[in-house]
Each structure stands twice: as C-alpha cells, then as structure tokens.
Design an enzyme around this catalytic site. Structure first.
Site, mmCIF file in Angstrom:
data_model
loop_
_atom_site.group_PDB
_atom_site.id
_atom_site.type_symbol
_atom_site.label_atom_id
_atom_site.label_comp_id
_atom_site.label_asym_id
_atom_site.label_seq_id
_atom_site.Cartn_x
_atom_site.Cartn_y
_atom_site.Cartn_z
ATOM 1 N N GLY A 290 34.443 12.561 22.400
ATOM 2 C CA GLY A 290 33.825 12.941 23.668
ATOM 3 C C GLY A 290 34.144 12.001 24.821
ATOM 4 C CB ILE B 156 30.013 4.635 36.055
ATOM 5 C CG1 ILE B 156 29.445 5.081 34.697
ATOM 6 C CG2 ILE B 156 31.500 4.968 36.149
ATOM 7 C CD1 ILE B 156 29.540 6.581 34.433
ATOM 8 C CB VAL C 186 30.560 9.084 51.621
ATOM 9 C CG1 VAL C 186 31.927 9.667 51.942
ATOM 10 C CG2 VAL C 186 30.691 7.687 51.013
ATOM 11 C CG HIS D 99 18.887 -25.860 19.336
ATOM 12 N ND1 HIS D 99 18.665 -25.632 20.678
ATOM 13 C CD2 HIS D 99 19.511 -27.075 19.239
ATOM 14 C CE1 HIS D 99 19.118 -26.681 21.367
ATOM 15 N NE2 HIS D 99 19.641 -27.556 20.515
ATOM 16 C CG LEU E 256 37.440 14.663 16.584
ATOM 17 C CD1 LEU E 256 37.336 14.345 15.095
ATOM 18 C CD2 LEU E 256 36.685 15.940 16.912
ATOM 19 C CD GLU F 251 35.591 17.902 22.198
ATOM 20 O OE1 GLU F 251 34.402 17.583 22.083
ATOM 21 O OE2 GLU F 251 36.146 18.063 23.323
ATOM 22 C CG LEU G 291 27.351 -1.676 40.420
ATOM 23 C CD1 LEU G 291 26.012 -2.362 40.240
ATOM 24 C CD2 LEU G 291 27.972 -2.063 41.767
ATOM 25 C CB CYS H 224 31.181 7.978 24.284
ATOM 26 S SG CYS H 224 30.918 6.378 23.563
HETATM 27 C C1 LIG Z 1 33.132 5.522 32.596
HETATM 28 C C2 LIG Z 1 31.927 5.722 31.702
HETATM 29 C C3 LIG Z 1 31.405 4.630 31.029
HETATM 30 C C4 LIG Z 1 30.305 4.804 30.198
HETATM 31 N N1 LIG Z 1 29.820 3.706 29.544
HETATM 32 C C5 LIG Z 1 28.756 3.848 28.724
HETATM 33 C C6 LIG Z 1 28.273 2.732 27.979
HETATM 34 O O1 LIG Z 1 28.798 1.632 28.074
HETATM 35 N N2 LIG Z 1 27.220 2.932 27.158
HETATM 36 C C7 LIG Z 1 26.607 4.156 27.032
HETATM 37 O O2 LIG Z 1 25.657 4.276 26.270
HETATM 38 N N3 LIG Z 1 27.055 5.223 27.716
HETATM 39 C C8 LIG Z 1 28.114 5.100 28.556
HETATM 40 N N4 LIG Z 1 28.592 6.193 29.221
HETATM 41 C C9 LIG Z 1 27.893 7.488 29.030
HETATM 42 C C10 LIG Z 1 28.301 8.119 27.701
HETATM 43 O O3 LIG Z 1 29.691 8.291 27.680
HETATM 44 C C11 LIG Z 1 27.591 9.452 27.521
HETATM 45 O O4 LIG Z 1 26.200 9.258 27.635
HETATM 46 C C12 LIG Z 1 27.881 10.028 26.153
HETATM 47 O O5 LIG Z 1 29.258 10.224 25.968
HETATM 48 C C13 LIG Z 1 27.139 11.358 25.964
HETATM 49 O O6 LIG Z 1 27.437 11.875 24.724
HETATM 50 P P1 LIG Z 1 27.399 13.427 24.434
HETATM 51 O O7 LIG Z 1 27.751 13.579 22.991
HETATM 52 O O8 LIG Z 1 26.136 13.997 24.910
HETATM 53 O O9 LIG Z 1 28.538 14.073 25.338
HETATM 54 P P2 LIG Z 1 30.057 13.737 25.632
HETATM 55 O O10 LIG Z 1 30.437 12.397 25.149
HETATM 56 O O11 LIG Z 1 30.268 14.045 27.066
HETATM 57 O O12 LIG Z 1 30.838 14.772 24.723
HETATM 58 C C14 LIG Z 1 30.785 16.138 24.945
HETATM 59 C C15 LIG Z 1 32.026 16.765 24.390
HETATM 60 O O13 LIG Z 1 31.879 18.174 24.463
HETATM 61 C C16 LIG Z 1 33.114 18.755 24.797
HETATM 62 N N5 LIG Z 1 32.840 20.086 25.357
HETATM 63 C C17 LIG Z 1 32.224 20.407 26.515
HETATM 64 N N6 LIG Z 1 32.108 21.752 26.647
HETATM 65 C C18 LIG Z 1 32.677 22.280 25.536
HETATM 66 C C19 LIG Z 1 32.850 23.590 25.074
HETATM 67 N N7 LIG Z 1 32.405 24.645 25.761
HETATM 68 N N8 LIG Z 1 33.496 23.779 23.908
HETATM 69 C C20 LIG Z 1 33.948 22.741 23.179
HETATM 70 N N9 LIG Z 1 33.794 21.464 23.568
HETATM 71 C C21 LIG Z 1 33.154 21.236 24.721
HETATM 72 C C22 LIG Z 1 33.729 17.772 25.773
HETATM 73 O O14 LIG Z 1 35.133 17.917 25.777
HETATM 74 C C23 LIG Z 1 33.290 16.440 25.158
HETATM 75 O O15 LIG Z 1 34.259 15.930 24.291
HETATM 76 C C24 LIG Z 1 29.712 6.077 30.041
HETATM 77 C C25 LIG Z 1 30.255 7.185 30.705
HETATM 78 C C26 LIG Z 1 31.349 7.006 31.521
HETATM 79 C C27 LIG Z 1 31.932 8.201 32.211
#
Ligand SMILES: Cc1cc2nc3c(=O)[nH]c(=O)nc-3n(C[C@H](O)[C@H](O)[C@H](O)COP(=O)(O)OP(=O)(O)OC[C@H]3O[C@@H](n4cnc5c(N)ncnc54)[C@H](O)[C@@H]3O)c2cc1C
Length: 466
Positions: free
Chosen positions: A40, A185, A238, A445, A38, A33, A187, A42
C-alpha cells in the site's frame, strides 16, 4: 468462480495484516490490489521510503555539520542523489517483497486488479488488460486507504508541483522548495530536502504547525525547525500557483485577509492532507453509508451492508499505518469469533523530523477542553547524561497525569529517538499505569529513557536530576 472466507480489497498495512491474521486463524483469503506491489501507501510511497530518505539525509547533515564537534574531521560531504534514491528504492523493494513472501507462506491468493464490490459477497477485480475476475466470499473488507488531498485549483504534475509521492523521487535538489501544509508529511519531506541543500519555506493555513499535537510541543518543534533553516508563513493560504519558465510562483494571502505576496520556487510540495480512497469501489451503489468521505463503520468495523467491513485510512481515526494494522488484526479476530479490539486512547503518533516528536494520549489542550484536572511533569534532555554524551540535548519529555488518580493520560516527547521512547508510555497507558508506576520502574543508565522516568517523577515534583 473462486470462493473465499474473506476477500480484502487493498494491500496496505490494514489490508495485508488483516489477510495474514485471518489466514493464521484458518480462513481462506484473497487480496485484490490495484498496485503491482503489495504494502500500500505505507510501504511503496509513504512511511518506508520517507524514512529511508529521512535517515540518509540526516547522515548527510551529520557528516557535514555534526561530526567535527566529536573530533572527527572529514571533508565536506558530496551528495550522490541517485545512490540515495537507490537506497530508498531498495528499502521499498525489500519490504514489499517481504509481504509477497508472507502471502505465499500464509497461502493467501493475491489478485492484481482494481476491485469493486458488485454485491454483498461478490467482488469484481479488473486487471490492467481490462479482464474481469469475479470472486465470492462470506466477508469483504474495504482497506483501500487514502490518496493525496488536492489543493483546489492547483494541478499536481509530480514535476514542479508535487505531492508526497513526487517529493520522494525528485531527480535533483531544488534550490527553493515551498511546502504547502505544516503537517507531518510536509515537515518530514521539507526536512529531507532542506538537509540536502534546498531553501525550504512552509506555508500553513493555521496559526501553528502540526495541528492536533500538544501546543507546547508544536512550538518547540517550530523553533527547532527554524534553527535548521526552515521558514514558516503561518496563517497564510495559497491563492494561486503559476508555472513559468521551469519554476513556480506561489501567491499567498493572510487567512484573516490583507496583502497578498508571492514566493518563487523550483518545486512546490502540496501536503495539505489525505482523503479516503473510495472512488470506483461502488460503495454508494452498494448502499454502504459514508460520513465525511469515509466509509461509516460500527465498533466492530462493520458497515451497514451485511458482510462488508472497512479498516484503515478509509474509516474514522488517525491516518496511521499502525492504527490500520491493529484494526486489521482486530477485525480478523472478530470474524473468527474472537474478541478483537483496538484501544484508540493509546495509539502513538510520531513525526520523524530531527529530533523526532512522539506522543500518545491526550494533549494539554484536550484535557483543558474536557475539564480534566491534571498534573504535568517535564524533563529536558539538556539534563540527561546520555543526551549530552551524544550531543542530542534538544527537546524534553512531558507526562500528563490525572490530578486525582495519577493515571497517565498523555505523554509527549521531543528528542532524539522519541519514536522509540514513546513505546514505554504506550505500554504504561495500555495497562492503566500511573506516573508513580513509571517513576518507580528501574531505567538503565545512561539512556535517553531516564528522561521519561524523570518526567514521571516531576509530576510529583521530585525529579532527581533537575
Ligand atoms: C509520505 C507519507 C509518509 C507517511 N509516513 C507514515 C509514518 O511514518 N507512520 C505512519 O503510521 N503512517 C505514515 N503514513 C500514513 C500511512 O501510509 C497510512 O496511514 C497507511 O498506509 C494506511 O494504510 P491502509 O492499509 O489503510 O491504506 P493504504 O496503505 O493507502 O493502502 C491501500 C491500498 O489499497 C489499494 N486500492 C485502493 N483502491 C483499490 C481498489 N479499488 N482495488 C484494489 N486496490 C485498491 C491502493 O493501491 C493501496 O495499495 C505516511 C503516508 C505518506 C503519504
């Protein structure tokens, strides 16, 4: 060289959950990572910090405008933004540290660095100091998630023109905020800053908000958000964003053509979507196929390169944390020889505005387009005793059932706690249940969930309380 059964690149909800499940199944697992923590997107800059601010700002709004009607007299609340931000940061810290604890507990090796797949079975992780570590594994999972989609010609400086990341950490409440994009996001974060005092204007390319959601639900959501003070310029794009004198002037144009106009603001939030993050991974050099910027996978999450898999935001399907998690579990189980599976027809989706909006399954528009004969049952929260007692009567439950079999095909809830209420419909749909099944289940209820039962009864035109 360290050798593993599985190396996961990316520790978001897809990657870290996949790693934990694989470790539970007896695999030797490493996670690479690039972020120092840790969890991501999320846990660090997505779901969790946004929900911390949504809840805190809702409490602020309630203290200012909601308590009087319950006979609770308080003075005008004062905003202490640094403490609210600390609440958000503490929430994030507790969650990311929790994942670090789970990694230790499951004996997962955590390598901090940017990962790339040098060859099938081989990952190179480049640390902050430039030092490279090479790791080998039978299987490699790409779980690198997504990044903010840029608005062409508009530079995001995370100060006056921000992405969701900057919008989660503004140092003061903007007087005027423009949100580009009326998706989830935009809204949610627009709601946060509106409640804290900003004047919020949302500019949306399409002629509706919340694309992809049931049309009736989106219309109701727009009415509610307008009542809360958000204003909308739909069917506008925009054209230009100019920074001047510490502020920003945004030029917008009707999508159908016509007179351009300008909007002044202190901050512009660009929230037009997210794009898969596959840069620097060497995916193409590896020969892995991509489709519309995503890593192409089969139904078992395998890419065309043997031993390389992908899950989460980097592949097709809704960009949602729980979808990524379920794919992580399914893939770990497939790699262990089990029958891991994700039912894409029953993935709920929640918009954490106030009230919340939640849905699962088909929208009316999709059923019409597919030529499916369906019946609709609807029940408003104005007719629900608990909602009245809590002054949370905005919204409704809508159940869509197959006209012939009565099987529930979709459920849509706008209302207080919709994100929790939808779980019942998800369970029902997982088990192929009918509206009749839902209608015959005893609901406590007085609860908001009685509206779900009543909507199911309404499919057969026999709601009791309406
Ligand atoms: C503001 C916001 C609010 C959100 N709210 C919600 C919600 O309420 N509910 C919901 O279900 N989803 C929500 N989401 C979406 C959700 O965050 C994502 O769908 C989810 O995090 C995807 O998970 P993932 O594991 O695929 O990737 P990610 O969570 O994006 O994690 C990927 C990770 O990989 C790492 N990475 C990337 N490239 C490399 C590399 N080459 N080497 C090492 N590490 C790397 C990144 O640093 C990151 O930590 C939201 C997103 C945002 C931006």
């Amino acid at each position: 060289m360290a050798t593993y059964d599985l190396i996961v690149i990316g520790a978001g909800p897809g990657g870290y959950v996949c790693a934990i499940r694989a470790a539970q199944l007896g695999m030797k697992v490493a996670v690479v990572e690039k972020r120092k923590t840790l969890g991501g997107t999320c846990l660090n800059i997505g779901c969790i910090p946004s929900k911390a601010l949504l809840h805190a700002s809702e409490m602020f709004e309630e203290a200012g405008h909601g308590l009087g009607a319950f006979g609770i007299v308080v003075g005008a609340p004062k905003l202490d933004l640094p403490t609210m931000m600390k609440h958000k940061d503490d929430t994030v810290a507790a969650n990311v540290n929790g994942v670090a604890f789970l990694f230790k507990k499951n004996k997962i090796d955590w390598i901090v660095g940017e990962g790339r797949i040098a060859a099938p079975g081989r990952v190179v992780a480049k640390g902050g100091d430039g030092a490279e570590t090479t790791l080998e594994a039978k299987s490699i999972v790409i779980a690198t998630g997504s990044d903010v989609a840029p608005l062409p010609g508009v530079e995001i400086d995370e100060k006056t023109v921000v992405s969701s990341t900057g919008a989660l950490s503004l140092p003061k409440v903007p007087k005027k905020l423009i949100v580009v994009g009326a998706g989830v996001i935009g809204l949610e974060l627009g709601s946060v800053w509106r409640r804290l005092g900003a004047e919020v204007t949302v500019v949306e390319f399409l002629d509706r908000i919340l694309p992809g959601l049931d049309g009736e639900v989106a219309k109701q959501a727009q009415r509610m958000l307008e009542k809360q003070g958000l204003s909308f310029h739909l069917s506008h794009k925009v054209a230009k964003v100019d920074r001047a004198g510490g502020g920003v002037t945004t030029t917008i144009e009707p999508t159908e053509g016509g007179q351009a106009s300008t909007l002044d603001a202190d901050v512009v939030l660009v929230a037009i979507g997210r794009r898969p993050c596959i840069q620097n991974l060497d995916v193409e050099a590896l020969g892995a196929k991509t489709e519309r910027g995503m890593v192409a996978v089969d139904e078992k999450f395998a890419t065309n390169v043997p031993g390389v898999y992908a899950i989460g935001d980097v592949i097709r399907g809704p960009m949602l944390a729980h979808k990524a998690e379920d794919e992580g579990v399914a893939l770990a189980e497939i790699l262990a020889g089990q029958a891991g599976h994700v039912n894409y027809g029953a993935i709920p989706s929640v918009v954490y505005t106030s009230p919340e909006i939640a849905c699962v399954g088909k929208t009316e528009e999709e059923l019409k387009a597919d030529g499916v004969a369906y019946r609709v049952g609807k029940f408003p929260f104005t007719a629900n005793g608990r909602a009245r007692a809590m002054r949370r009567t905005d919204g409704f439950v809508k159940i869509l059932a197959d006209a012939a079999s009565d099987r529930v095909l979709g459920a849509h809830v706008v209302g207080f706690g919709a994100g929790e209420l939808i779980a019942e419909a998800v369970v029902l749909m997982e088990f192929g249940g009918s509206a009749e099944d839902l209608a015959r289940i005893c609901h406590a209820h007085p609860t908001m969930s009685e509206a779900v039962k009543e909507a199911a009864l309404a499919v057969d035109k026999r709601a009791i309380h309406m």
